[in-house]
Design an enzyme around this catalytic site. Structure first.
Site, short mmCIF file in Angstrom:
data_model
loop_
_atom_site.label_atom_id
_atom_site.label_comp_id
_atom_site.label_asym_id
_atom_site.label_seq_id
_atom_site.Cartn_x
_atom_site.Cartn_y
_atom_site.Cartn_z
N HIS A 144 36.60 59.83 4.32
CA HIS A 144 35.57 60.86 4.29
C HIS A 144 34.56 60.59 3.17
CE1 HIS A 144 34.49 65.33 3.38
NE2 HIS A 144 33.56 64.77 4.10
N GLU A 147 32.21 57.87 4.15
CA GLU A 147 31.21 58.38 5.09
C GLU A 147 30.01 58.97 4.33
OE1 GLU A 147 30.10 62.25 6.15
OE2 GLU A 147 32.11 62.25 7.07
N HIS A 148 30.30 59.59 3.18
CA HIS A 148 29.20 60.10 2.36
C HIS A 148 28.47 58.97 1.64
CE1 HIS A 148 29.82 64.59 1.85
NE2 HIS A 148 30.70 64.24 2.75
N GLU A 225 32.55 70.55 -0.34
CA GLU A 225 32.91 70.78 1.06
C GLU A 225 34.34 71.31 1.16
OE1 GLU A 225 30.09 67.38 3.12
OE2 GLU A 225 32.24 67.31 3.49
ZN LIG Z 1 31.62 65.44 4.27
#
Ligand SMILES: [Zn+2]
Length: 874
Positions: A144, A147-148, A225
């Site tokens: 994750h 992905e950022h 998040e």
């Molecule tokens: Zn995210």
């Protein structure tokens, strides 16, 4: 028609792994006939595999070009409807699924909902066949995080926020999400800027910078998040469920990542996160298991997209977890879990962990079973539960997210929202579910029902409407990972083949002894000593009561009330198009009008599909007379929806949509779908409104439920903030607190019946009928005004009511004089721009003037950059 300069479409020469693909000529090429598409789909498809293994689906969308020629001048299609509905939902507390608002583990808020046309947008999406399952055990959340990080500039375009700025400048948006075994990136932009955007975007996968400096800041974004997801019951449920997997199974991983797992722990353990990010990228972002879907006009653009195939990408096999079957074959699973939810709702989840079902996509056994389990007509589980006033809603099945379905297992889950009484009797509720499953097992898979579902899905596919390109490519690039080429567009939707063997095999696994029970209730507070590791969910575990288990396993007796659904009478069979009106009108015309209402009508001449749309606004001044009346109105609409649920369910599953919205001044009734049977549905609703009634049992069930709904609104800072803001701005507005007080002061069925009579007696109805439908057979008495604030700064602070929620909400309201827009009706609304700085979301209400949209566009990216990238606030 101006032709795109072909030379600029040629592949980028300097990158390895590129191929020369001949443009087959945008005009003549009719697409790949092996890819099955809907007859109403005007787009053309072409599938190619690049030398480096990247599989691409090129989608040529030439809509709108024939008429105008200039892509920049095409008309805009407004997409206000959904937003408007969301607004209305907010007002009534008719908030249906919290999931709508909490984008998932896996969803980022980087994309801000765009407005405007879909036909002139181009879009691309890339799916990498690797996700959180591949997280290293010492760095939870790395997939994750990567992905950022890939979006923090590339060698060719080093600016950290350059891509977002470019998109915003040209009416685009982007987003990305990390799932268990897949990671998807997507963006859209105006066609004329697509090539440059595609090049910028491709560079993130060819040579991302991932600079060290950005790491600490971006960890904060990931952490935000996680903080935002924490108060969500659906995410909590998922994490708790994940924690029940066998030790070492990837289902138990902490896919979100946070500051602890990505910063503090690595620091302590001397792990170089920067090196590990690079290593993960090098090892796993490999072209040969990436799929790309690109939608634009013509065929040229996509060849700019080339992913480097050197280095780590020399054909290492894709990570494979298919040997880790049965993640939940553990005694911890077959128990009853009592959980304390965030929201004040009771709900029961009955869950089975089944062998992976993806390979049966042509049969879709889980879809067939969930169709029956989730049925709401007579004879269904929910019908019986509603009659007993035990349940409000029931969902069953598999959502097909990576968490619900992956290469290690498939979930089948039944989720029931219970009333207080249903909660007290949850074993009885479970008992009824098991009886229904026994019924299905005894009767076996039914060809008639399968074919009915098949027909409904096929109709939907045949007459599908074009969806936003960015959503479309997102779906398609994922489908490309799951289905063979011919089924890229159909695999997730159509039921191809009835197989009693496949369905029967799954049915036989849905037995009481293999089920997991999770019971959520605020009443568990104080009785749950256990805590889930990552989200802190309080829970407890106990054995399922022996006497019940015995009843379920020793020849369970079937209730007489349960049976399979009758034949569905709402399935359309007439798809013919009505002859055009003469003379044709460009705009809706008023065909009926009196002091009690008016009706507008427009025959569709553009889309030429057998569908229609009817919308009525039943306005009554009675509603706003007191807080009590507002509450009675909410109750009336909720109970009306409840009364309709069973008779209208068949229509709903036959894709005739209906929606009742308790708006501020009236009831909005909206129906849409295939025109053939649509009037049947509309009259069904009107009849139920005319003959409205409520039994004392139903009344008390809904007053209890409404209390929870209001409460759940009050604990959400953004909703409370909105309520307070509108209270300041609107004359004679009733606050949510006043409504809550009116409700808790005590109301009776007689109050409700009296209100419903007054509502109908003082009614003004305004309607619009449009689509493939033949012609059907005063001043609006309510003023909508907001207050003009004195021109200086005002600060209103509201203390959040949910102490456990770490999130704050800031709404900045700008008063802009909008008198120019108040000229032609009674609507006088000052424009508002609000953004919640902590969540980096900016939204505009649906009525926006051009100037306001410009204002928003200029603010959006700098705000995002500052709040998200620099301050990492979410
Ligand atoms: Zn995210």
């Amino acid at each position: 028609m101006p032709q795109t300069n072909k030379s600029r479409n040629a592949p980028v020469p300097e990158t390895s792994g590129s191929v020369q693909v001949q443009d087959p000529g945008a005009e003549e090429y009719v697409g790949d006939s092996e890819i099955i598409k809907s007859p109403s789909d005007p787009k053309q498809y072409r599938y190619i595999v690049l030398d480096n293994g990247l599989r691409c689906l090129l989608i040529s969308d030439n809509r709108g070009l024939a008429s105008s020629g200039d892509e920049d001048l095409e008309e805009e299609e407004e997409e206000e409807e959904e937003e408007e509905d969301e607004e209305s939902d907010d007002e009534t507390g008719e908030e249906s699924e919290e999931d709508d608002e909490d984008p998932g583990s896996e969803d980022d808020e980087r994309g801000i909902k765009k407005k405007g046309s879909t036909e002139k947008q181009s879009a691309a999406a890339l799916c990498v066949g690797v996700g959180s399952f591949s997280d290293p055990t010492d760095l939870p959340g790395l997939a994750h995080f990567l992905e950022h990080m890939v979006f923090m500039g590339s060698e060719k375009y080093p600016s950290e926020n350059g891509f977002d700025a470019f998109l915003k400048k040209h009416g685009g948006s982007d987003n990305a999400s990390t799932d268990c075994e897949r990671t998807i990136f997507q963006f859209d932009i105006q066609r004329k800027n697509f090539k440059e955007a595609l090049d910028r975007w491709a560079q993130f996968f060819i040579c991302p910078l991932m600079i060290r400096d950005a790491i600490d800041r971006e960890v904060e974004a990931v952490d935000s998040e996680y903080q935002l997801a924490k108060p969500s019951d659906s995410h909590r449920k998922e994490m708790l469920f994940g924690s029940l997997a066998k030790p070492g199974h990837p289902m138990g991983k902490f896919c979100w990542g946070n500051a602890q797992t990505l910063k503090q722990e690595p620091k302590k353990n001397k792990i170089n996160v920067y090196e590990r990010l690079r290593a993960f990228w090098k090892k796993y972002y490999s072209a040969h298991y990436m799929t790309l879907a690109v939608q634009s006009k013509g065929w040229g653009n996509p060849f700019l997209f080339i992913v480097d195939s050197k280095g780590a990408h020399d054909g290492l096999p894709k990570p494979d977890f298919s040997d880790m079957l049965n993640p939940y074959d553990t005694p911890a699973f077959y128990k009853l879990y009592r959980v304390v939810p965030v929201r004040k709702d009771h709900s029961l989840n009955i869950t089975w962990a089944l062998p992976p079902q993806e390979k049966y996509y042509r049969v879709k056994p889980l879809h067939y079973i969930s169709w029956l389990i989730g049925h709401e007509g007579t004879g269904s589980i929910l019908s019986v539960l509603r009659k007993k006033c035990w349940a409000l809603a029931l969902f069953g099945g598999n959502s097909e997210t990576g968490f619900d379905q992956n290469s290690t297992y498939s979930i089948f889950s039944i989720s029931i929202t219970l009333t207080d009484e249903g909660f007290q009797n949850f074993y009885q509720v479970t008992h009824l579910v098991f009886q229904y499953l026994k019924l299905l097992q005894t009767l076996g898979p039914q060809k008639r029902i399968y074919e009915e579902i098949q027909r409904i899905e096929a109709n939907e596919f045949h007459y599908q409407e074009q969806i936003d390109p960015i959503e479309y490519v997102e779906d398609v690039c994922e489908n490309m990972q799951l289905f063979p080429k011919e089924d890229f567009l159909t695999g997730d939707q159509l039921m191809f083949q009835f197989s009693p063997e496949v369905i029967g095999a799954i049915l036989s696994l849905l037995t009481p002894d293999k089920a997991n029970l999770m019971l959520f209730s605020p009443e568990h507070e104080g009785h749950c000593p256990l805590r889930e590791k990552w989200f802190g969910t309080q829970y407890n575990v106990e054995d399922i009561q022996q006497e019940w288990m015995k009843q379920w396993t020793d020849g369970i007796e079937l209730s007489q009330d349960l049976h399979l659904p009758e034949e569905n009478k709402f399935i359309s069979t007439d798809f013919s198009l009505k002859p055009p009106e003469s003379p044709e009108s460009e705009f809706p015309v008023k065909i009926a009008h009196s002091d009690r209402g008016c009706n507008w009508y427009k025959k569709d001449n553009k889309f030429k599909i057998p569908k229609a749309y009817i919308r009525f606004h039943m306005i009554s001044p009675v509603i706003q007379q007191s807080a009590k009346n507002l509450v009675l109105f909410d109750l009336m609409v909720n109970i009306l929806a409840h009364n309709l649920a069973e008779p209208a369910y068949e229509a709903e599953v036959a894709q005739l949509d209906y929606k009742l919205v308790a708006s501020e001044h009236g009831l909005v009734i909206r129906v849409k779908g295939f025109n053939h049977k649509l009037p049947l549905l509309f009259y069904l609703i009107i009849d139920h409104l005319a003959g409205f009634s409520a039994t004392p049992g139903v009344f008390s069930m809904f007053t209890e439920q409404l209390k929870k709904t209001y409460f759940n609104i009050l604990i959400k800072p953004e909703k409370l903030g909105k309520d307070v803001r509108l209270l300041i701005l609107e004359h004679s507005r009733w606050s949510m607190v006043e409504k809550y007080q009116a409700l808790t002061a005590g109301l009776t069925v007689d109050d409700l019946m009296e209100f419903s009579q007054r509502f109908r007696a003082e009614l003004y109805a305004e309607g619009l009928v449009q689509g493939n439908i033949s012609k059907l057979p005063a001043k609006v008495p309510v003023l909508f005004r907001v207050v003009e604030l004195p021109p200086k700064h005002h600060i209103c602070k509201v203390k959040s009511l949910n102490k456990g929620d770490a999130n704050s909400e800031v709404t900045v309201y700008y008063q802009v004089h909008g008198r120019a827009r108040c000229s032609n009706n009674n609507l006088c609304m000052f424009q508002q721009v609000c953004f919640s700085s902590i969540q980096s979301q900016i939204s505009l209400p649906c009525q926006s003037s051009r100037a306001d949209v410009l204002f928003q566009m200029h603010m959006e990216e700098p705000c995002f950059d500052f709040l998200r990238t620099k301050e990492t606030l979410g």
